[in-house]
Write an enzyme that holds these catalytic residues in place. Structure first.
Site, PDB file in Angstrom:
ATOM      1  N   GLY A  24      29.443  66.493  -0.231  1.00  0.00           N
ATOM      2  CA  GLY A  24      29.244  67.859   0.252  1.00  0.00           C
ATOM      3  C   GLY A  24      30.126  68.121   1.461  1.00  0.00           C
ATOM      4  O   GLY A  24      29.823  68.975   2.288  1.00  0.00           O
ATOM      5  N   ARG A  49      32.031  69.006  -5.966  1.00  0.00           N
ATOM      6  CA  ARG A  49      32.436  69.345  -7.334  1.00  0.00           C
ATOM      7  C   ARG A  49      33.731  70.165  -7.366  1.00  0.00           C
ATOM      8  O   ARG A  49      34.661  69.850  -8.092  1.00  0.00           O
ATOM      9  CB  ARG A  49      31.323  70.164  -8.028  1.00  0.00           C
ATOM     10  CG  ARG A  49      30.120  69.355  -8.408  1.00  0.00           C
ATOM     11  CD  ARG A  49      28.960  70.259  -8.776  1.00  0.00           C
ATOM     12  NE  ARG A  49      28.656  71.194  -7.664  1.00  0.00           N
ATOM     13  CZ  ARG A  49      27.696  72.092  -7.684  1.00  0.00           C
ATOM     14  NH1 ARG A  49      26.950  72.224  -8.761  1.00  0.00           N
ATOM     15  NH2 ARG A  49      27.482  72.859  -6.651  1.00  0.00           N
ATOM     16  N   SER A 154      18.295  64.664   4.829  1.00  0.00           N
ATOM     17  CA  SER A 154      17.046  65.266   4.362  1.00  0.00           C
ATOM     18  C   SER A 154      16.993  66.666   4.947  1.00  0.00           C
ATOM     19  O   SER A 154      17.997  67.392   4.932  1.00  0.00           O
ATOM     20  CB  SER A 154      15.854  64.402   4.783  1.00  0.00           C
ATOM     21  OG  SER A 154      14.653  64.962   4.315  1.00  0.00           O
ATOM     22  N   TYR A 168      12.263  71.774  -3.448  1.00  0.00           N
ATOM     23  CA  TYR A 168      13.190  71.304  -2.408  1.00  0.00           C
ATOM     24  C   TYR A 168      12.507  70.273  -1.503  1.00  0.00           C
ATOM     25  O   TYR A 168      13.058  69.204  -1.235  1.00  0.00           O
ATOM     26  CB  TYR A 168      13.691  72.500  -1.606  1.00  0.00           C
ATOM     27  CG  TYR A 168      14.667  72.161  -0.507  1.00  0.00           C
ATOM     28  CD1 TYR A 168      15.949  71.691  -0.803  1.00  0.00           C
ATOM     29  CD2 TYR A 168      14.316  72.312   0.840  1.00  0.00           C
ATOM     30  CE1 TYR A 168      16.846  71.385   0.202  1.00  0.00           C
ATOM     31  CE2 TYR A 168      15.209  72.021   1.850  1.00  0.00           C
ATOM     32  CZ  TYR A 168      16.482  71.551   1.533  1.00  0.00           C
ATOM     33  OH  TYR A 168      17.365  71.247   2.539  1.00  0.00           O
ATOM     34  N   LYS A 172      13.417  66.301  -0.885  1.00  0.00           N
ATOM     35  CA  LYS A 172      13.791  65.812   0.446  1.00  0.00           C
ATOM     36  C   LYS A 172      12.803  64.769   0.984  1.00  0.00           C
ATOM     37  O   LYS A 172      13.192  63.823   1.656  1.00  0.00           O
ATOM     38  CB  LYS A 172      13.932  66.992   1.415  1.00  0.00           C
ATOM     39  CG  LYS A 172      15.117  67.912   1.098  1.00  0.00           C
ATOM     40  CD  LYS A 172      16.451  67.169   1.202  1.00  0.00           C
ATOM     41  CE  LYS A 172      17.669  68.086   1.087  1.00  0.00           C
ATOM     42  NZ  LYS A 172      18.942  67.358   1.223  1.00  0.00           N
TER      43      LYS A 172
HETATM   44  N1  LIG Z   1      21.762  74.725   5.901  1.00  0.00           N
HETATM   45  C1  LIG Z   1      20.510  74.414   6.158  1.00  0.00           C
HETATM   46  O1  LIG Z   1      19.726  75.272   6.579  1.00  0.00           O
HETATM   47  C2  LIG Z   1      20.025  73.019   5.960  1.00  0.00           C
HETATM   48  C3  LIG Z   1      20.646  72.128   5.112  1.00  0.00           C
HETATM   49  N2  LIG Z   1      20.133  70.869   4.930  1.00  0.00           N
HETATM   50  C4  LIG Z   1      20.778  69.937   4.022  1.00  0.00           C
HETATM   51  O2  LIG Z   1      22.090  69.671   4.465  1.00  0.00           O
HETATM   52  C5  LIG Z   1      22.943  69.442   3.360  1.00  0.00           C
HETATM   53  C6  LIG Z   1      24.151  70.350   3.441  1.00  0.00           C
HETATM   54  O3  LIG Z   1      23.719  71.684   3.469  1.00  0.00           O
HETATM   55  P1  LIG Z   1      24.708  72.907   3.739  1.00  0.00           P
HETATM   56  O4  LIG Z   1      25.842  72.446   4.554  1.00  0.00           O
HETATM   57  O5  LIG Z   1      23.882  74.035   4.166  1.00  0.00           O
HETATM   58  O6  LIG Z   1      25.182  73.182   2.222  1.00  0.00           O
HETATM   59  P2  LIG Z   1      26.383  74.031   1.599  1.00  0.00           P
HETATM   60  O7  LIG Z   1      25.802  74.737   0.421  1.00  0.00           O
HETATM   61  O8  LIG Z   1      27.112  74.827   2.612  1.00  0.00           O
HETATM   62  O9  LIG Z   1      27.330  72.850   1.055  1.00  0.00           O
HETATM   63  C7  LIG Z   1      26.852  72.001   0.062  1.00  0.00           C
HETATM   64  C8  LIG Z   1      27.894  70.956  -0.259  1.00  0.00           C
HETATM   65  O10 LIG Z   1      27.379  70.072  -1.259  1.00  0.00           O
HETATM   66  C9  LIG Z   1      28.270  70.056  -2.367  1.00  0.00           C
HETATM   67  N3  LIG Z   1      27.525  69.873  -3.609  1.00  0.00           N
HETATM   68  C10 LIG Z   1      26.551  70.663  -4.112  1.00  0.00           C
HETATM   69  N4  LIG Z   1      26.138  70.217  -5.295  1.00  0.00           N
HETATM   70  C11 LIG Z   1      26.874  69.120  -5.577  1.00  0.00           C
HETATM   71  C12 LIG Z   1      26.931  68.231  -6.681  1.00  0.00           C
HETATM   72  N5  LIG Z   1      26.145  68.394  -7.749  1.00  0.00           N
HETATM   73  N6  LIG Z   1      27.812  67.195  -6.637  1.00  0.00           N
HETATM   74  C13 LIG Z   1      28.622  67.031  -5.574  1.00  0.00           C
HETATM   75  N7  LIG Z   1      28.602  67.846  -4.497  1.00  0.00           N
HETATM   76  C14 LIG Z   1      27.753  68.885  -4.507  1.00  0.00           C
HETATM   77  C15 LIG Z   1      28.974  71.417  -2.313  1.00  0.00           C
HETATM   78  O11 LIG Z   1      30.224  71.438  -2.968  1.00  0.00           O
HETATM   79  P3  LIG Z   1      30.366  71.922  -4.510  1.00  0.00           P
HETATM   80  O12 LIG Z   1      29.477  73.109  -4.690  1.00  0.00           O
HETATM   81  O13 LIG Z   1      31.812  72.200  -4.685  1.00  0.00           O
HETATM   82  O14 LIG Z   1      29.924  70.749  -5.316  1.00  0.00           O
HETATM   83  C16 LIG Z   1      29.150  71.555  -0.801  1.00  0.00           C
HETATM   84  O15 LIG Z   1      30.262  70.813  -0.375  1.00  0.00           O
HETATM   85  C17 LIG Z   1      22.083  69.632   2.111  1.00  0.00           C
HETATM   86  O16 LIG Z   1      21.620  68.376   1.669  1.00  0.00           O
HETATM   87  C18 LIG Z   1      20.931  70.467   2.616  1.00  0.00           C
HETATM   88  O17 LIG Z   1      19.770  70.286   1.843  1.00  0.00           O
HETATM   89  C19 LIG Z   1      19.024  70.451   5.583  1.00  0.00           C
HETATM   90  C20 LIG Z   1      18.373  71.285   6.447  1.00  0.00           C
HETATM   91  C21 LIG Z   1      18.816  72.642   6.695  1.00  0.00           C
HETATM   92  C1  LIG Z   2       3.823  68.786  15.428  1.00  0.00           C
HETATM   93  C2  LIG Z   2       5.006  69.513  15.860  1.00  0.00           C
HETATM   94  C3  LIG Z   2       5.515  70.534  14.897  1.00  0.00           C
HETATM   95  C4  LIG Z   2       6.863  71.075  15.311  1.00  0.00           C
HETATM   96  C5  LIG Z   2       7.357  72.320  14.636  1.00  0.00           C
HETATM   97  C6  LIG Z   2       7.455  72.253  13.141  1.00  0.00           C
HETATM   98  C7  LIG Z   2       8.446  73.211  12.579  1.00  0.00           C
HETATM   99  C8  LIG Z   2       8.597  72.999  11.108  1.00  0.00           C
HETATM  100  C9  LIG Z   2       9.567  73.938  10.498  1.00  0.00           C
HETATM  101  C10 LIG Z   2      10.042  73.523   9.137  1.00  0.00           C
HETATM  102  C11 LIG Z   2      11.387  74.091   8.869  1.00  0.00           C
HETATM  103  C12 LIG Z   2      11.967  73.750   7.547  1.00  0.00           C
HETATM  104  C13 LIG Z   2      13.406  74.227   7.479  1.00  0.00           C
HETATM  105  C14 LIG Z   2      14.089  73.804   6.243  1.00  0.00           C
HETATM  106  C15 LIG Z   2      15.569  74.143   6.300  1.00  0.00           C
HETATM  107  C16 LIG Z   2      16.241  73.838   5.022  1.00  0.00           C
HETATM  108  O1  LIG Z   2      16.327  72.718   4.621  1.00  0.00           O
HETATM  109  C17 LIG Z   2      16.734  75.004   4.270  1.00  0.00           C
HETATM  110  N1  LIG Z   2      17.464  75.919   5.078  1.00  0.00           N
HETATM  111  C18 LIG Z   2      17.550  74.598   3.113  1.00  0.00           C
HETATM  112  O2  LIG Z   2      18.709  74.040   3.527  1.00  0.00           O
END
Ligand SMILES: NC(=O)C1=CN([C@@H]2O[C@H](COP(=O)(O)OP(=O)(O)OC[C@H]3O[C@@H](n4cnc5c(N)ncnc54)[C@H](OP(=O)(O)O)[C@@H]3O)[C@@H](O)[C@H]2O)C=CC1
Ligand SMILES: CCCCCCCCCCCCCCCC(=O)[C@@H](N)CO
Length: 308
Positions: A24, A49, A154, A168, A172
């Site tokens: 990613g 991808r 995660s 989701y 995770k």
């Molecule tokens: N943004 C958020 O709010 C949060 C994100 N996360 C986690 O962080 C990670 C990155 O998120 P974020 O940067 O927002 O994601 P983006 O959607 O911006 O980027 C996702 C990346 O993963 C790649 N990807 C997706 N599917 C596949 C696949 N099947 N095979 C290979 N590569 C793949 C995409 O490329 P391509 O599509 O070309 O394959 C891209 O490079 C994820 O695991 C997400 O769950 C966690 C908490 C919060």
């Molecule tokens: C005891 C103390 C508690 C402290 C505060 C708890 C707050 C919990 C908030 C949960 C937020 C989940 C965000 C997921 C983001 C994500 O993964 C998506 N954007 C997809 O990428």
């Protein structure tokens, strides 16, 4: 006593001159991590991808750091393609399983196809990567005598279940089980596992997610402050370099880490101390947060029933 007890023993895992492979790595958090790692002098490979987006990322990283990165087009759902990409990239010192997909929706409304898609990419894709990378990683730690890392992205939704995230959150949370068990299995080879737990983060993927996000998902996820991809990348790389098992990214994340410490490995005696002292207090805080979330859900349903 905790200084004696804390396991696995703390490690420093250098990035400079080492091979860091980030899945990613063409977007969002992965791209930010690839850029930061390249800036620190690592040899970086990115995997995703879409080949065009990979080339774009490569150009952006070269412009930002003056360094070239290796690009590998593969779908993490395809074990053979992952194995081929890893063979092509060469032995890895730091494997960052960051790829991920997320479409929030109440389970009742979400198609099973979409549920399976999230589990296949987020969870099974990580299995494929670890299986493909591990043999050469072990050889490499033996040769270099330097600790290596397997980092898994995660989410705070992998520490607490959130409305709209049944699929989701399940994918995770599962990564944590994978990570805890894997740490037992790879410690003898001097490999450290890190699990990273970001809150909502400004990325292309998050912008896409927001188009379909249920209002309640928004409100509950809003309990933790949003972050920029660069700041999450910084926290993630610092956590990896210090061999931390649990890597929180913001203040709420630090509280969540204490509240959900469970039976996780802990190499820091200081953090272990905070977890012991904070356990009762954080459980009380958790009860308060849940009270708040259930009240929000109750009120939202009471208000929206009128329209139904
Ligand atoms: N943004 C958020 O709010 C949060 C994100 N996360 C986690 O962080 C990670 C990155 O998120 P974020 O940067 O927002 O994601 P983006 O959607 O911006 O980027 C996702 C990346 O993963 C790649 N990807 C997706 N599917 C596949 C696949 N099947 N095979 C290979 N590569 C793949 C995409 O490329 P391509 O599509 O070309 O394959 C891209 O490079 C994820 O695991 C997400 O769950 C966690 C908490 C919060
Ligand atoms: C005891 C103390 C508690 C402290 C505060 C708890 C707050 C919990 C908030 C949960 C937020 C989940 C965000 C997921 C983001 C994500 O993964 C998506 N954007 C997809 O990428």
């Amino acid at each position: 006593a905790l200084a004696f007890l804390a396991r696995p023993r703390a490690a420093r895992i250098p990035l400079k001159g080492r091979h860091v492979l980030i899945t990613g790595g063409s977007s969002g958090i992965g791209l930010a991590m690839a850029t930061a790692a390249a800036r620190e002098g690592a040899r970086v490979s990115i995997l995703a991808r879409n080949a065009a987006r990979l080339e774009e990322a490569r150009g952006a990283i070269r412009a930002a750091t003056g360094r070239d990165v290796g690009v590998h087009a593969a779908d993490v759902r395809d074990a053979d393609a992952v194995a081929r990409a890893l063979a092509e990239a060469g032995p890895v010192d730091v494997l960052v399983c960051n790829h991920g997909v997320f479409v929030p929706q109440e389970l009742e409304k979400q198609e099973m196809e979409e549920v399976k898609w999230m589990v296949d990419i987020n969870l099974m894709g990580t299995f494929h990567l670890v299986k493909a990378a591990l043999p050469a990683m072990k050889e490499r730690t033996k040769e270099t005598r330097l600790p290596a890392s397997i980092a898994i992205m995660s989410s705070q939704a992998g520490q607490v279940g959130v409305y709209g995230y049944t699929a989701y959150s399940a994918s995770k949370f599962a990564l944590r089980g994978l990570g805890e068990a894997l740490q037992h299995e790879v410690i003898a080879d001097n490999i450290h596992v890190s699990l990273i737990f970001p809150p909502d983060t400004e990325t292309p993927g998050f912008a896409e997610e927001n188009k379909r996000r249920p209002e309640l998902t928004n409100i509950i996820a809003g309990s933790s402050g949003g972050m920029k991809a660069d700041d999450v990348a910084r926290k993630a790389l610092d956590g990896i370099k210090s061999g931390k098992f649990i890597v929180p990214c913001n203040f709420e994340g630090a509280m969540l880490a204490v509240a959900t410490a469970g039976l996780s490995p802990q190499s820091s005696p200081l953090t272990a101390f905070l977890e012991i002292i904070g356990a009762g207090v954080m459980r009380f805080a958790a009860i308060c947060f849940q009270f708040n979330w259930f009240m929000t859900i109750e009120n939202w349903y009471a208000k929206n029933k009128k329209h139904a």
